[in-house]
Scaffold this active site. Structure first.
Site, mmCIF file in Angstrom:
data_model
loop_
_atom_site.group_PDB
_atom_site.id
_atom_site.type_symbol
_atom_site.label_atom_id
_atom_site.label_comp_id
_atom_site.label_asym_id
_atom_site.label_seq_id
_atom_site.Cartn_x
_atom_site.Cartn_y
_atom_site.Cartn_z
ATOM 1 N N CYS A 141 44.187 45.816 36.636
ATOM 2 C CA CYS A 141 43.575 45.473 37.850
ATOM 3 C C CYS A 141 43.842 44.260 38.453
ATOM 4 O O CYS A 141 43.750 44.251 39.520
ATOM 5 C CB CYS A 141 41.466 45.483 37.404
ATOM 6 S SG CYS A 141 41.299 46.260 35.923
ATOM 7 N N ASP B 127 36.095 44.703 32.035
ATOM 8 C CA ASP B 127 35.341 45.997 31.506
ATOM 9 C C ASP B 127 36.178 46.367 30.646
ATOM 10 O O ASP B 127 35.292 47.430 29.303
ATOM 11 C CB ASP B 127 34.261 46.297 32.408
ATOM 12 C CG ASP B 127 33.184 45.202 33.380
ATOM 13 O OD1 ASP B 127 33.605 44.277 33.266
ATOM 14 O OD2 ASP B 127 32.613 45.757 34.726
ATOM 15 N N CYS C 254 39.123 43.475 39.155
ATOM 16 C CA CYS C 254 38.127 43.835 38.380
ATOM 17 C C CYS C 254 36.815 43.605 38.813
ATOM 18 O O CYS C 254 36.676 42.707 40.216
ATOM 19 C CB CYS C 254 38.085 42.423 36.960
ATOM 20 S SG CYS C 254 39.225 42.883 35.783
ATOM 21 N N ASP C 255 35.866 44.173 38.177
ATOM 22 C CA ASP C 255 34.936 44.527 38.826
ATOM 23 C C ASP C 255 33.745 43.022 38.953
ATOM 24 O O ASP C 255 33.786 43.430 40.349
ATOM 25 C CB ASP C 255 33.608 45.554 37.775
ATOM 26 C CG ASP C 255 34.142 46.463 36.556
ATOM 27 O OD1 ASP C 255 35.575 47.168 38.034
ATOM 28 O OD2 ASP C 255 33.690 47.291 36.202
ATOM 29 N N LYS C 256 33.817 42.209 37.770
ATOM 30 C CA LYS C 256 32.754 40.993 38.704
ATOM 31 C C LYS C 256 33.772 39.885 39.279
ATOM 32 O O LYS C 256 33.021 39.106 39.644
ATOM 33 C CB LYS C 256 32.349 40.619 37.240
ATOM 34 C CG LYS C 256 32.091 41.774 36.186
ATOM 35 C CD LYS C 256 30.852 41.838 36.742
ATOM 36 C CE LYS C 256 29.726 43.421 35.561
ATOM 37 N NZ LYS C 256 30.957 44.308 35.709
ATOM 38 N N CYS D 11 39.941 50.992 37.907
ATOM 39 C CA CYS D 11 39.579 51.828 37.882
ATOM 40 C C CYS D 11 39.198 52.992 38.922
ATOM 41 O O CYS D 11 38.708 52.278 40.222
ATOM 42 C CB CYS D 11 38.592 51.866 37.021
ATOM 43 S SG CYS D 11 38.718 50.828 35.462
ATOM 44 N N SER E 201 28.000 50.942 33.554
ATOM 45 C CA SER E 201 29.492 51.322 34.151
ATOM 46 C C SER E 201 28.833 51.905 35.321
ATOM 47 O O SER E 201 27.934 52.958 35.149
ATOM 48 C CB SER E 201 30.684 51.313 33.376
ATOM 49 O OG SER E 201 31.984 52.399 33.856
#
Length: 573
Positions: A55, A87, A128-130, A200, A476
């Site tokens: 990521c 994650d 990344c996600d956060k 992702c 998720s």
């Protein structure tokens, strides 16, 4: 100094102007920065580049391009990095407790860097996600001219003639435990599922929040779409650097962009794309930085009135690259705007309104990734809010791709994710039950872990349509099935989910928006009298600090008082 930039009104005057700044300037000279460059606006270029996961691995390259754009437009860029917790690697073990915590650490660390060095503006590049909401949160918090840039998605993997994502790897592990596939099959899949740098590829949290960045107006049109390996990402990075300089000149700040209407636009794109339930945390948190009330109930109210139109994984067929190839996020926004589901007059970092940005976008009819709003996949969004005597503060469920929206069954309760995972792997449950995973909320975890490992195991066992799962933790964006997260109040503060016992009848109705347990108020009150708080293993360090400061999930799981409590703005120092 260019006439179009008034240094006397910029924070960097405190470190570059006059005899008092001589020592500060000495440090700049040590880094090869000229006096002329010091006299320009100074722009922080923050990334979450690191070698922890794909990521983030492309972000350093994009930062260099963004810096070039700043310099071309008359600014002086200063690059720095902050942390991420990825994650996909943190999932399924204690490491996931660090994930949501990292969102606020990212925002705090960027804030401290900007404040400490008196930078005038910010470009935030995240993967990344956060890290995406973390960067957007700090932009609104600091309120200096800012542009957000997503690092881009991973390319889809190919496995035996089909596109795959990391979600398929998780679910294959469940099939392995069922004896349906071999370890050799799993190893073949894992080697090809993630073929490039980038986040992702499904409409999981990263791509959901990337769509949000365009819809809310903090990112340039189309910048969320190009996959990470594409060189065209550098063009968006250069443009972001140029645009942030125009924002300084115009005095256009994030809170001019992030309004209540813009937040509703963001929630609409989440609903329309069947995005991650985590948006139910992140949108209230971004709003909180601006002092805007926009809690989970407000988010899900937008979900309820927005059609689900983008056929994206995990509920649908396509990945982020397919959306980009078909027309990108502006195509989704155009469909929503034409259908009357967006506030077109919201200002964006282009200096134009959302409607003006979309004026020349033509919705393509030769693709089936995104539908028009009059022929949606479903008339309401891909996510639904639920509440009731089991969730007085609300909860959220992703319904995109689901055919089963109701479930009633007896509870099977677990106080940790590990206990639930052990039971699921051992098939120590019965079809029809509701698996309850509690004490995994923001305080109780601490850190509000995602339960993808558990839900993927259930799906891999072929039980995804025969069970339901509720938790005060998170899911998720890759989670599938009738799974209700963010149940609040959480167990750790005495919420009803902490009072459940095995066998209690739980009722989930995603159509009616209800989550309840067949217990009277008197019975719940009696159990509450006997309830004792559960102590976590984290009695020091960052997780302890987070548990001591974090608020409820329905308000965004935030860790400070927010914009309403401000007495001054950093941007005006």
């Amino acid at each position: 100094m260019s006439a179009k930039f008034d240094k006397s009104k910029l924070p960097s005057r405190h470190i570059t102007v006059g005899p008092k700044s001589a020592a500060h300037r000495a440090f700049f000279y040590a880094m090869g920065v000229s006096r002329e460059a010091m006299d320009r606006p100074i722009v922080g270029v923050a990334t979450t580049w690191n070698e922890t996961a794909p990521c983030n691995i492309t972000l350093r390259r994009q930062a260099q391009a963004a810096k070039a754009g700043v310099e071309e437009a008359g600014g002086t860029p200063r690059e720095f990095t902050t942390i991420t917790v990825t994650d996909g690697i943190a999932m399924g073990h204690q490491g996931m407790k660090s994930s949501l915590v990292s969102r606020d650490v990212i925002a705090d660390s960027v804030e401290l860097t900007i404040r400490g060095h008196s930078y005038d503006a910010l470009i935030g590049i995240a993967g990344c996600d956060k890290s995406l909401p973390g960067m957007m949160m700090v932009m609104v918090r600091l309120n200096v001219p800012s542009v957000f840039l997503y690092g881009g998605s991973i390319l889809p993997g190919r496995f035996r003639g089909k596109d795959v994502t990391v979600m398929d790897v998780y679910e294959y592990y469940g099939k392995l435990n069922q004896g349906e596939v071999s370890e050799a099959d799993l190893e073949e899949l894992e080697a090809v599922a993630c073929p490039s740098g980038g986040s992702c590829g499904g409409q999981f949290t990263a791509n959901t929040m990337a769509c949000v960045s365009e819809a809310i107006g903090l990112a340039l049109p189309y910048s969320a779409g190009a996959p990470a390996p594409y060189q065209s990402r550098d063009e968006y990075a250069v443009a972001s650097g140029q645009v942030v300089m125009r924002l300084i000149e115009a005095g256009l700040r994030p809170r001019d962009v992030v309004t209540r209407d813009a937040l509703e636009n963001a929630a609409a794109v989440v609903a329309a794309t069947g995005g991650s339930t985590n948006a139910g945390l992140h949108l209230p948190a971004i709003a909180h930085e601006a002092g805007i009330d926009f809690d989970l109930a407000a988010v899900t109210e937008v979900f309820k009135r927005t059609p689900y139109i983008a056929d994206l994984k995990p509920g649908g067929r396509y990945v982020a690259k397919d959306l980009y190839d078909a027309g990108g996020v502006p195509m989704v926004l155009k469909a929503l705007l034409d259908g009357g589901y967006l506030h077109g007059d919201c200002l964006t970092v282009t200096g134009k309104t959302l409607a003006e940005n979309l004026a020349d976008v033509v919705f393509p009819t030769d693709q089936d990734v995104v539908r028009a709003t009059d022929t949606p996949l479903s008339p309401t969004g891909g996510l639904v809010g639920v509440s009731g005597n089991l969730a007085p503060e609300g909860a959220i469920v992703k319904v995109a791709g689901l055919t089963r929206l109701r479930h009633a069954g007896p509870a099977r309760c677990f106080d940790t994710e590990e206990d639930a995972m052990k039971a699921v792997v051992g098939r120590a449950y019965q079809p029809g039950e509701v698996i309850v995973i509690r004490y995994e909320g923001p305080k109780g975890g601490p850190g509000m872990r995602e339960m993808l490992a558990v839900t993927s195991q259930i799906y891999g066992q072929g039980m995804g349509e025969k069970l339901a799962l509720i938790t005060d933790g998170r899911f998720s964006g890759a989670t599938r099935g009738l799974c209700v997260g963010h149940v609040g109040p959480e167990a750790a503060v005495g919420g009803p989910i902490g009072l459940l016992q095995d066998g209690d009848m739980i009722r989930i109705d995603a159509e009616a928006g209800e989550l309840s347990v067949d217990l009277s108020e008197a019975e719940l009150a009696q159990r509450r009298q006997a309830w004792q708080p559960r102590q976590t293993d984290y009695q020091s360090g960052a997780l302890w600090k987070y548990a001591a400061t974090v608020g409820p999930a329905n308000k965004g799981a935030v860790t400070h008082p927010g914009g309403k409590a401000e007495t001054h703005s950093y941007a005006d120092i």
